[in-house]
Design an enzyme around this catalytic site. Structure first.
Site, short mmCIF file in Angstrom:
data_model
loop_
_atom_site.label_atom_id
_atom_site.label_comp_id
_atom_site.label_asym_id
_atom_site.label_seq_id
_atom_site.Cartn_x
_atom_site.Cartn_y
_atom_site.Cartn_z
N ARG A 1 0.05 2.25 13.28
CA ARG A 1 -0.68 1.05 12.85
C ARG A 1 -0.68 0.86 11.33
O ARG A 1 -1.44 0.06 10.81
CB ARG A 1 -2.11 1.06 13.38
CG ARG A 1 -3.03 2.08 12.76
CD ARG A 1 -4.45 1.86 13.24
NE ARG A 1 -5.42 2.53 12.39
CZ ARG A 1 -6.72 2.27 12.38
NH1 ARG A 1 -7.21 1.34 13.18
NH2 ARG A 1 -7.56 2.91 11.59
N HIS A 2 0.19 1.60 10.61
CA HIS A 2 0.24 1.47 9.16
C HIS A 2 1.62 1.06 8.68
O HIS A 2 2.64 1.53 9.20
CB HIS A 2 -0.15 2.80 8.47
CG HIS A 2 -1.62 3.08 8.50
ND1 HIS A 2 -2.21 3.81 9.51
CD2 HIS A 2 -2.62 2.72 7.65
CE1 HIS A 2 -3.51 3.90 9.29
NE2 HIS A 2 -3.78 3.24 8.16
N ARG B 1 -1.66 -6.58 12.39
CA ARG B 1 -2.64 -5.94 13.29
C ARG B 1 -3.16 -6.91 14.34
O ARG B 1 -3.36 -6.53 15.50
CB ARG B 1 -3.79 -5.34 12.48
CG ARG B 1 -3.37 -4.09 11.71
CD ARG B 1 -4.56 -3.31 11.20
NE ARG B 1 -4.12 -2.08 10.54
CZ ARG B 1 -4.94 -1.14 10.09
NH1 ARG B 1 -6.25 -1.30 10.21
NH2 ARG B 1 -4.47 -0.06 9.51
N GLU C 1 0.61 4.22 0.84
CA GLU C 1 -0.04 5.25 1.65
C GLU C 1 1.02 5.96 2.47
O GLU C 1 1.78 5.32 3.19
CB GLU C 1 -1.08 4.63 2.57
CG GLU C 1 -2.22 3.92 1.84
CD GLU C 1 -3.18 3.24 2.80
OE1 GLU C 1 -2.84 3.15 4.00
OE2 GLU C 1 -4.23 2.78 2.35
N SER D 1 -11.38 -6.36 6.73
CA SER D 1 -12.38 -5.70 5.91
C SER D 1 -12.90 -6.70 4.89
O SER D 1 -12.11 -7.42 4.27
CB SER D 1 -11.77 -4.48 5.20
OG SER D 1 -12.77 -3.75 4.52
N ARG E 1 0.85 -1.20 0.00
CA ARG E 1 0.00 0.00 0.00
C ARG E 1 0.89 1.24 0.00
O ARG E 1 1.64 1.48 0.95
CB ARG E 1 -0.91 0.01 1.23
CG ARG E 1 -1.87 -1.17 1.32
CD ARG E 1 -3.03 -1.03 0.35
NE ARG E 1 -3.83 -2.25 0.28
CZ ARG E 1 -4.85 -2.54 1.08
NH1 ARG E 1 -5.17 -1.71 2.06
NH2 ARG E 1 -5.54 -3.66 0.91
N GLU F 1 -9.64 -1.74 13.57
CA GLU F 1 -10.01 -2.64 12.47
C GLU F 1 -8.89 -3.59 12.12
O GLU F 1 -7.74 -3.19 11.98
CB GLU F 1 -10.41 -1.80 11.25
CG GLU F 1 -10.79 -2.63 10.04
CD GLU F 1 -9.74 -2.56 8.95
OE1 GLU F 1 -9.46 -3.62 8.37
OE2 GLU F 1 -9.19 -1.48 8.70
#
Length: 533
Positions: free
Chosen positions: A309-310, A507, A303, A457, A301, A454
């Site tokens: 948490r990423h 996670r 991002e 998903s 990802r 979360e």
């Protein structure tokens, strides 16, 4: 004044001088005796010393047997041979040295006592073995007269008969393993200055810059046993339910999730991308007639998120399955999967779990009973948050603080750290998500949460090609069909209703143990600031 000076030293001064002279004479006599004894000791042949201690050859046959036991299986008494790492060498005298030896999560105190010229030389040599060196040890396990606080095996100690270095560490490590065995502060914790005499607080960046040493710490060993356990339990449960493991491509012709959060790479004379998930390929496999599939693999990802948490690369635990009646059958399957994993961690990996949760002062993870996992519909969650003082619209996506707030509300109401949020607004879900047939503003999609954050998903997927094209065109911005032709066409050849989910492995590890940062749950983390080591 002159008369007083002529009197000479006082009686007390003379007595003091006489005592000091006597003390010096005794010391000199003791040193002379030791020197005579040392001179009287016969010179020991190198071959004989090599039997007791020394460096092992880098390759080829050894003059010592291979290890025959581990600390996990250490007998109550008797002779053993084992390979371990040295984590402390404490010399008590010329005849006594203590070593702390480690394997995995276990450690033992080893004692080396000199009662011969050979073993006296061995004591002197062993006291200088650098921390983190790997050694091969022969010795006898004996009961300890008292509990040993510095080792996990506190009722026995190893009396060494000989010791050889397999691999010698450098004399000065960039960071100390014992510093890496203390908890790191959370990102929002106040900065604490160390007091004089205290060891320094080792920051997470310092640990990650020296990750190989950091991973030698026992808590990190426990983290990665937990991680391995989650993968094993995931595969075990789904295999028992008829799922087939697959491996999908990670070099793909178009962004799998749409949008710009994708890493572009050069693929010969054209562009390619690192897969943001195995989603499109999972669905194509379902369209191929595979009823139930799962995958464990890397996810990328792009991002620019520098949160705790990423990650830009993580491990995805993905599953996809056909269903007949309702997509909630998929939710039930996923709930049972997660409960199986949690219960396995509480049993098979109880020791590791308690070590880390205790280290960070985290309450044990509260589990609901099977079949009683709270399933909140999105409007219900919005109402709970509004009642608790949050301001948000009916179709707003939840922020991380709002997710955590909802987690606290669910814990207070249902006494569980694990729950499901169902019926997300269609506007905040990917193009392949099936809208709710009764209210298209919502969708047949869901997220799973641990401690209010979360971890999964998922959704019912669109399995009809014309409707999929319509949804892609309606997205803002529209999702181009170019590069996704094979994916869309897969549903023209007949495809069952299906759904699934993608779980972030790191996670689960982080939230189960209550770790302050997700980077601790991956061997060599990748984020916007870190591409090495």
């Amino acid at each position: 004044m002159a008369d007083e000076a002529d009197k000479g030293p006082s009686k007390n001064a003379l007595k003091k001088a006489a005592k000091e002279a006597e003390k010096a004479a005794k010391k000199a006599a003791k040193a002379a005796t030791a020197q005579q004894q040392q001179a009287a000791e016969p010179e020991i042949p190198v071959e004989q010393l090599a039997e007791y201690f020394g460096e092992l050859a880098l390759a080829g046959p050894l003059n010592v047997p291979a290890p025959t036991t581990t600390l996990e299986k250490l007998p109550a008494s008797g002779e053993v041979i084992l390979r371990a790492a040295v984590y402390n060498a404490r010399k008590q005298s010329a005849k006594l040295v203590f070593l702390n030896l480690r394997q995995g999560l276990s450690s033992i105190q080893a004692v080396l006592f000199a009662n011969t010229p050979e073993t006296k030389a061995m004591v002197k040599w062993a006291a200088n073995i650098p921390v983190a060196s790997i050694v091969l040890v022969h010795g006898e396990v004996k009961a300890s007269p008292e509990k040993i606080a510095s080792a996990t095996i506190d009722d026995r100690e190893l009396h060494i008969t000989n010791i050889h270095v397999v691999s010698r560490a450098v004399e000065r490590l960039p960071i100390q393993v014992e510093d890496a065995e203390r908890p790191i502060p959370a990102d929002d914790a106040p900065v604490q200055e160390t007091k004089e005499g205290e060891r320094p607080i080792l920051s997470l960046p310092a640990r990650l810059n020296n990750r190989v040493i950091d991973l030698k710490a026992i808590p990190n060993k426990a983290i990665f046993r937990i991680r391995h356990g989650i993968v094993s339990l995931f595969q075990e449960h789904l295999t028992s339910k008829g799922f087939v493991g697959i491996q999908t491509p990670k070099l793909i012709p178009t962004a799998s999730e749409g949008g710009s959060n994708v890493f572009e790479v050069t693929y010969f004379d054209r562009k390619a991308y690192l897969a943001q998930s195995p989603q499109l390929y999972k669905q194509m496999v379902i369209a191929s007639g595979f009823e139930r599939v799962f995958e464990v693999g890397p996810v990328f990802r792009a991002e620019n998120s520098n949160t705790s948490r990423h990650l830009t690369e993580f491990t995805g635990l993905d599953m996809e399955m056909e269903f007949d009646e309702d997509y909630h059958d998929v939710i039930t399957t996923l709930e049972n999967l997660m409960l199986f994993i949690f219960k396995g961690l509480n049993t098979t990996y109880k020791r590791e779990t308690e070590l880390l949760q205790g280290m960070y002062g985290v309450e044990p993870f509260k589990l609901p009973e099977e079949g009683q996992v709270p399933r909140l519909k999105y409007p219900e969650a919005i109402a709970m948050l509004r009642e608790a003082g949050e301001e948000l619209g009916d179709y707003d996506d939840l922020t991380t603080p709002q997710e955590k707030h909802l987690g606290r509300l669910v814990l207070a109401k249902y006494n569980t750290d694990f729950y499901v949020l169902d019926k997300f607004p269609t506007s905040v879900r990917p193009f392949y998500t099936m809208p709710d047939p009764e209210n298209p503003k919502y969708s047949n999609s869901y997220d799973f949460f641990m401690r209010g954050q979360e971890i999964l998903s998922g959704a019912q997927r669109i399995h009809d090609a014309p409707f999929l094209r319509k949804r892609m065109a309606a997205m803002d911005p529209p999702v181009p069909e170019k590069g996704a032709e094979a994916y869309i066409e897969a549903f023209e050849y007949g495809c069952s209703r299906h759904g699934g989910g993608g779980i972030g492995l790191e996670r689960i590890v982080t939230f189960w143990l209550g770790l302050p940062n997700i980077r601790m749950a991956t061997l060599f983390p990748r984020d916007p600031q870190r591409i090495a080591p």
